[in-house]
Design a protein around this motif. Structure first.
Motif, short mmCIF file in Angstrom:
data_model
loop_
_atom_site.label_atom_id
_atom_site.label_comp_id
_atom_site.label_asym_id
_atom_site.label_seq_id
_atom_site.Cartn_x
_atom_site.Cartn_y
_atom_site.Cartn_z
N UNK A 196 -18.67 1.16 9.03
CA UNK A 196 -19.25 1.35 10.36
C UNK A 196 -19.31 2.84 10.62
N UNK A 197 -20.25 3.22 11.48
CA UNK A 197 -20.37 4.63 11.84
C UNK A 197 -19.33 4.98 12.89
N UNK A 198 -18.64 6.08 12.66
CA UNK A 198 -17.63 6.53 13.62
C UNK A 198 -17.84 8.01 13.87
N UNK A 199 -17.37 8.45 15.02
CA UNK A 199 -17.54 9.85 15.41
C UNK A 199 -16.31 10.69 15.09
N UNK A 200 -15.18 10.03 14.90
CA UNK A 200 -13.93 10.76 14.70
C UNK A 200 -12.94 9.87 13.98
N UNK A 201 -12.11 10.49 13.15
CA UNK A 201 -10.98 9.79 12.55
C UNK A 201 -9.74 10.66 12.71
N UNK A 202 -8.60 10.01 12.92
CA UNK A 202 -7.34 10.71 13.07
C UNK A 202 -6.25 9.95 12.33
N UNK A 203 -5.25 10.69 11.84
CA UNK A 203 -4.05 10.04 11.35
C UNK A 203 -3.38 9.37 12.55
N UNK A 204 -2.77 8.21 12.30
CA UNK A 204 -2.14 7.49 13.39
C UNK A 204 -0.91 6.74 12.89
N UNK A 205 0.05 6.58 13.78
CA UNK A 205 1.22 5.76 13.51
C UNK A 205 1.28 4.67 14.55
N UNK A 206 1.44 3.46 14.07
CA UNK A 206 1.57 2.29 14.93
C UNK A 206 3.02 1.82 14.85
N UNK A 207 3.72 1.84 15.97
CA UNK A 207 5.10 1.38 16.01
C UNK A 207 5.13 -0.09 16.40
N UNK A 208 6.06 -0.81 15.77
CA UNK A 208 6.22 -2.23 16.08
C UNK A 208 5.55 -3.17 15.07
N UNK A 209 4.83 -2.60 14.10
CA UNK A 209 4.17 -3.40 13.05
C UNK A 209 4.24 -2.64 11.73
N UNK A 210 4.19 -3.38 10.64
CA UNK A 210 4.14 -2.76 9.32
C UNK A 210 3.08 -3.43 8.45
N UNK A 211 2.56 -2.67 7.50
CA UNK A 211 1.56 -3.16 6.54
C UNK A 211 2.29 -4.01 5.51
N UNK A 212 1.76 -5.21 5.22
CA UNK A 212 2.39 -6.08 4.24
C UNK A 212 1.33 -6.88 3.49
N UNK A 213 1.49 -6.97 2.19
CA UNK A 213 0.58 -7.74 1.35
C UNK A 213 1.08 -9.18 1.35
N UNK A 214 0.88 -9.84 2.49
CA UNK A 214 1.46 -11.16 2.71
C UNK A 214 0.50 -12.11 3.43
N UNK A 215 -0.79 -11.94 3.17
CA UNK A 215 -1.76 -12.86 3.76
C UNK A 215 -2.60 -13.47 2.65
N UNK A 216 -2.63 -14.81 2.60
CA UNK A 216 -3.43 -15.48 1.58
C UNK A 216 -4.91 -15.18 1.79
N UNK A 217 -5.61 -14.96 0.69
CA UNK A 217 -7.06 -14.76 0.70
C UNK A 217 -7.68 -15.76 -0.26
N UNK A 218 -8.46 -16.67 0.30
CA UNK A 218 -9.09 -17.72 -0.51
C UNK A 218 -10.59 -17.48 -0.70
N UNK A 219 -11.06 -16.32 -0.22
CA UNK A 219 -12.47 -15.97 -0.37
C UNK A 219 -12.60 -14.56 -0.92
N UNK A 220 -12.14 -13.56 -0.17
CA UNK A 220 -12.39 -12.16 -0.53
C UNK A 220 -11.64 -11.69 -1.78
N UNK A 221 -10.39 -12.09 -1.96
CA UNK A 221 -9.58 -11.62 -3.09
C UNK A 221 -8.96 -12.77 -3.89
N UNK A 222 -9.46 -13.97 -3.65
CA UNK A 222 -8.98 -15.14 -4.37
C UNK A 222 -9.89 -16.31 -4.11
N UNK A 223 -9.48 -17.47 -4.52
CA UNK A 223 -10.23 -18.71 -4.31
C UNK A 223 -9.28 -19.76 -3.77
N UNK A 224 -9.80 -20.88 -3.29
CA UNK A 224 -8.88 -21.95 -2.86
C UNK A 224 -7.96 -22.42 -4.00
N UNK A 225 -8.47 -22.41 -5.22
CA UNK A 225 -7.68 -22.85 -6.37
C UNK A 225 -6.68 -21.79 -6.83
#
Length: 186
Positions: free
Chosen positions: A29-58
């Motif tokens: 998407x077109x954006x006018x600005x980007x900045x480094x940011x810190x979000x408190x109260x959440x963390x990045x985790x590779x813990x979501x099933x993907x059955x379309x974009x990075x996997x299949x139902x099987x």
């Protein structure tokens, strides 16, 4: 849910998006600005099933989600108010094809020049109660997913590696992700 997000945004100001994984290296998407940011109260985790974009139902793959607890470093993108009508539906189609994420407006601490500022940004979070949340996975299960899972946008391993590499390029260390990738290093 998109209508609720648009109502909460209100249309009176520019829109901020918090990026913590593929949005960092492929915002689409077109954006006018980007900045480094810190979000408190959440963390990045590779813990979501993907059955379309990075996997299949099987053979499900994994994608990142923002889970409660800790903090997450990433980027925020500012979309000018007059571009939101075009950008938000496209972003929504990409991030919410199955309605898995729980979109939230969250305060992100940013650095803008010498000053620090908070912005309220749209972030795509994942509830631990979601059927798409993996729960605890063993190292062997991560190895199997990295080895076998592939969806319409490629493999889980490539997705994780691209995210890790871009984070490092930005000076952001994600030790948990580095440890996962080390399980399958050549």
């Amino acid at each position: 849910m998109l209508e609720a997000v648009e109502r909460e945004w209100g249309g009176q100001s520019d829109l901020w998006i918090f990026a913590y994984a593929s949005l960092i290296w492929r915002p689409e998407f077109d954006f006018a600005e980007e900045r480094f940011a810190t979000l408190h109260g959440y963390h990045r985790a590779l813990k979501m099933w993907s059955r379309v974009n990075r996997g299949t139902p099987e053979c499900p793959g994994l994608v990142f989600g923002l889970l409660p607890g800790g903090s997450c470093k990433g980027l925020v993108f500012r979309i000018p108010r007059h571009r939101v009508a075009a950008a938000l539906p496209a972003l929504w189609d990409r991030e919410m094809p199955n309605g898995v994420y729980d979109p939230k407006w969250l305060r992100c601490r940013t650095a803008s020049g010498q000053a620090k500022a908070d912005v309220k940004a749209l972030a795509f979070t994942l509830s631990k109660r979601s059927p798409s949340h993996t729960g605890v996975l063993s190292e062997d299960r991560y190895r199997q997913i990295f080895s076998d899972s592939c969806g319409r946008y490629g493999t889980t391993r490539d997705y994780a590696q691209l995210t890790y590499d871009k984070l490092r390029t930005l000076g952001i260390e994600d030790h948990a992700l580095g440890k996962l990738l080390a399980l399958v290093s050549d």
